[in-house]
Design a protein around this motif. Structure first.
Motif, PDB file in Angstrom:
ATOM      1  N   HIS A 243       0.800  -1.219   0.000  1.00 29.18           N
ATOM      2  CA  HIS A 243       0.000   0.000   0.000  1.00 29.18           C
ATOM      3  C   HIS A 243       0.833   1.269   0.000  1.00 29.18           C
ATOM      4  O   HIS A 243       0.296   2.356  -0.215  1.00 29.18           O
ATOM      5  N   ILE A 244       2.143   1.157   0.245  1.00 31.07           N
ATOM      6  CA  ILE A 244       2.980   2.361   0.277  1.00 31.07           C
ATOM      7  C   ILE A 244       4.208   2.178  -0.619  1.00 31.07           C
ATOM      8  O   ILE A 244       5.349   2.138  -0.155  1.00 31.07           O
ATOM      9  N   PRO A 245       3.996   2.073  -1.934  1.00 27.29           N
ATOM     10  CA  PRO A 245       5.102   1.792  -2.851  1.00 27.29           C
ATOM     11  C   PRO A 245       6.173   2.873  -2.882  1.00 27.29           C
ATOM     12  O   PRO A 245       7.312   2.600  -3.247  1.00 27.29           O
ATOM     13  N   ASN A 246       5.811   4.104  -2.499  1.00 27.42           N
ATOM     14  CA  ASN A 246       6.831   5.167  -2.477  1.00 27.42           C
ATOM     15  C   ASN A 246       7.910   4.894  -1.443  1.00 27.42           C
ATOM     16  O   ASN A 246       9.051   5.344  -1.576  1.00 27.42           O
ATOM     17  N   MET A 247       7.560   4.124  -0.394  1.00 28.67           N
ATOM     18  CA  MET A 247       8.529   3.731   0.631  1.00 28.67           C
ATOM     19  C   MET A 247       9.126   2.358   0.339  1.00 28.67           C
ATOM     20  O   MET A 247      10.306   2.122   0.592  1.00 28.67           O
ATOM     21  N   GLU A 248       8.324   1.465  -0.175  1.00 33.44           N
ATOM     22  CA  GLU A 248       8.777   0.097  -0.400  1.00 33.44           C
ATOM     23  C   GLU A 248       9.692  -0.019  -1.623  1.00 33.44           C
ATOM     24  O   GLU A 248      10.667  -0.763  -1.614  1.00 33.44           O
ATOM     25  N   GLN A 249       9.344   0.706  -2.682  1.00 31.36           N
ATOM     26  CA  GLN A 249      10.125   0.676  -3.920  1.00 31.36           C
ATOM     27  C   GLN A 249      10.345   2.115  -4.401  1.00 31.36           C
ATOM     28  O   GLN A 249       9.841   2.536  -5.442  1.00 31.36           O
ATOM     29  N   PRO A 250      11.105   2.910  -3.637  1.00 32.64           N
ATOM     30  CA  PRO A 250      11.244   4.323  -3.978  1.00 32.64           C
ATOM     31  C   PRO A 250      11.888   4.578  -5.339  1.00 32.64           C
ATOM     32  O   PRO A 250      11.546   5.559  -6.008  1.00 32.64           O
ATOM     33  N   GLU A 251      12.796   3.723  -5.754  1.00 34.68           N
ATOM     34  CA  GLU A 251      13.435   3.944  -7.053  1.00 34.68           C
ATOM     35  C   GLU A 251      12.419   3.846  -8.182  1.00 34.68           C
ATOM     36  O   GLU A 251      12.389   4.692  -9.087  1.00 34.68           O
ATOM     37  N   GLN A 252      11.579   2.808  -8.136  1.00 30.58           N
ATOM     38  CA  GLN A 252      10.540   2.661  -9.152  1.00 30.58           C
ATOM     39  C   GLN A 252       9.561   3.827  -9.089  1.00 30.58           C
ATOM     40  O   GLN A 252       9.188   4.413 -10.113  1.00 30.58           O
ATOM     41  N   PHE A 253       9.119   4.162  -7.884  1.00 26.92           N
ATOM     42  CA  PHE A 253       8.151   5.247  -7.708  1.00 26.92           C
ATOM     43  C   PHE A 253       8.727   6.558  -8.225  1.00 26.92           C
ATOM     44  O   PHE A 253       8.056   7.300  -8.963  1.00 26.92           O
ATOM     45  N   ASN A 254       9.963   6.856  -7.864  1.00 27.86           N
ATOM     46  CA  ASN A 254      10.567   8.132  -8.249  1.00 27.86           C
ATOM     47  C   ASN A 254      10.775   8.222  -9.755  1.00 27.86           C
ATOM     48  O   ASN A 254      10.622   9.303 -10.346  1.00 27.86           O
ATOM     49  N   GLN A 255      11.130   7.115 -10.389  1.00 25.82           N
ATOM     50  CA  GLN A 255      11.298   7.141 -11.840  1.00 25.82           C
ATOM     51  C   GLN A 255       9.969   7.402 -12.537  1.00 25.82           C
ATOM     52  O   GLN A 255       9.899   8.170 -13.506  1.00 25.82           O
ATOM     53  N   LEU A 256       8.914   6.776 -12.052  1.00 23.03           N
ATOM     54  CA  LEU A 256       7.579   7.016 -12.622  1.00 23.03           C
ATOM     55  C   LEU A 256       7.176   8.471 -12.459  1.00 23.03           C
ATOM     56  O   LEU A 256       6.646   9.094 -13.386  1.00 23.03           O
ATOM     57  N   LEU A 257       7.443   9.022 -11.277  1.00 22.81           N
ATOM     58  CA  LEU A 257       7.094  10.430 -11.023  1.00 22.81           C
ATOM     59  C   LEU A 257       7.924  11.354 -11.899  1.00 22.81           C
ATOM     60  O   LEU A 257       7.401  12.321 -12.461  1.00 22.81           O
TER      61      LEU A 257
END
Length: 264
Positions: A243-257
């Motif tokens: 439920h919190i992918p920005n913390m669990e997978q920050p690299e993936q989340f940040n690249q998408l953003l």
């Protein structure tokens, strides 16, 4: 460094980092602004970031018995006015996504872009309405430590829970230090939230929907439900995240953003 402003009767705590185009990050329940630390270190180099503690969470204390999502949205609208922010990209996770949709309803002129992560635009149904009320009462009666012990595993995928101790410890600290009365007030209000499904049809700027592939609160099907109702919305599913992918997978989340920000 945290800042405080008197906003609509409370001392609202927020961070104001960097310069450039503005991104507003809105946290979920029962978290605080620190959940975005995994993003602020990256995006503050190129953007101005406004990251508030919502009323009732973190250092933004409230004594009201019920806080509607409308109130949380208005707090941010007033904060942006005080900071002379005329337009921003809004990034909201879970309850934060619902607050972002309230901001769009109340002040669509503020939105340059919208990222909805692990959230649901729909109102509560009859069963979940009662569950939300019961959750609020339970927080008041038994406190955050009991809630955390019983529910922390639901927020993370099993892989995160097993091997990412730093993320688990950060999540636990956010949860147990949340003021139970403040969180309960918001949960009472959240039970009454509007159905924003129809609003999705009106969003005419690029949007990004993100969801963890193992989210049990707002699963991939919920994200797909929103995407089909939005013009040109992109859907991204992050692997090995709950439920919190920005913390669990920050690299993936940040690249998408980052990819999304390049478009808008």
């Amino acid at each position: 460094m945290a800042n405080k402003l008197k906003i609509r009767g409370i001392d609202l705590t927020y961070e104001d980092l960097g310069t450039g185009d503005v991104i507003v990050f809105i946290h979920g329940q029962p978290f605080n602004r620190s959940m975005w630390n995994y993003q602020s270190q990256v995006f503050s180099k190129l953007n101005r970031l406004i990251i508030p503690d919502l009323r009732g969470y973190g250092e933004s204390v409230t004594t009201e018995p019920i806080v509607l999502l409308d109130e949380l949205a208005l707090d941010i609208i007033y904060l942006l006015d005080e900071l002379a922010v005329q337009k921003a990209v809004f990034v909201g996770l879970s309850m934060g996504g619902q607050v972002a949709l309230e901001i769009y309803r109340l002040a669509p002129h503020l939105m340059k872009g919208l990222v909805l992560a692990d959230t649901d635009a729909r109102a509560e149904n009859a069963s979940s309405y009662l569950s939300r009320k019961q959750l609020a009462k339970s927080l008041l009666n038994y406190g955050m430590e009991k809630y955390t012990a019983e529910n922390i595993g639901h927020y993370l995928c099993q892989n995160t829970f097993n091997i990412k101790r730093e993320v688990l410890d950060h999540l636990r600290h956010m949860m147990i230090t949340t003021d139970a009365a403040g969180a309960a007030a918001v949960q009472f209000g959240r039970a009454e939230r509007r159905d924003h499904t129809e609003i999705l049809l009106n969003i005419d700027f690029p949007t990004l929907i993100i969801v963890g592939d193992q989210d049990v609160f707002t699963p991939v099907t919920t994200a797909e439900h929103m995407q089909t109702r939005m013009k040109g919305a992109e859907l991204a599913v992050i692997k090995d995240a709950g439920h919190i992918p920005n913390m669990e997978q920050p690299e993936q989340f940040n690249q998408l953003l980052k990819n999304y920000l390049d478009k808008v």
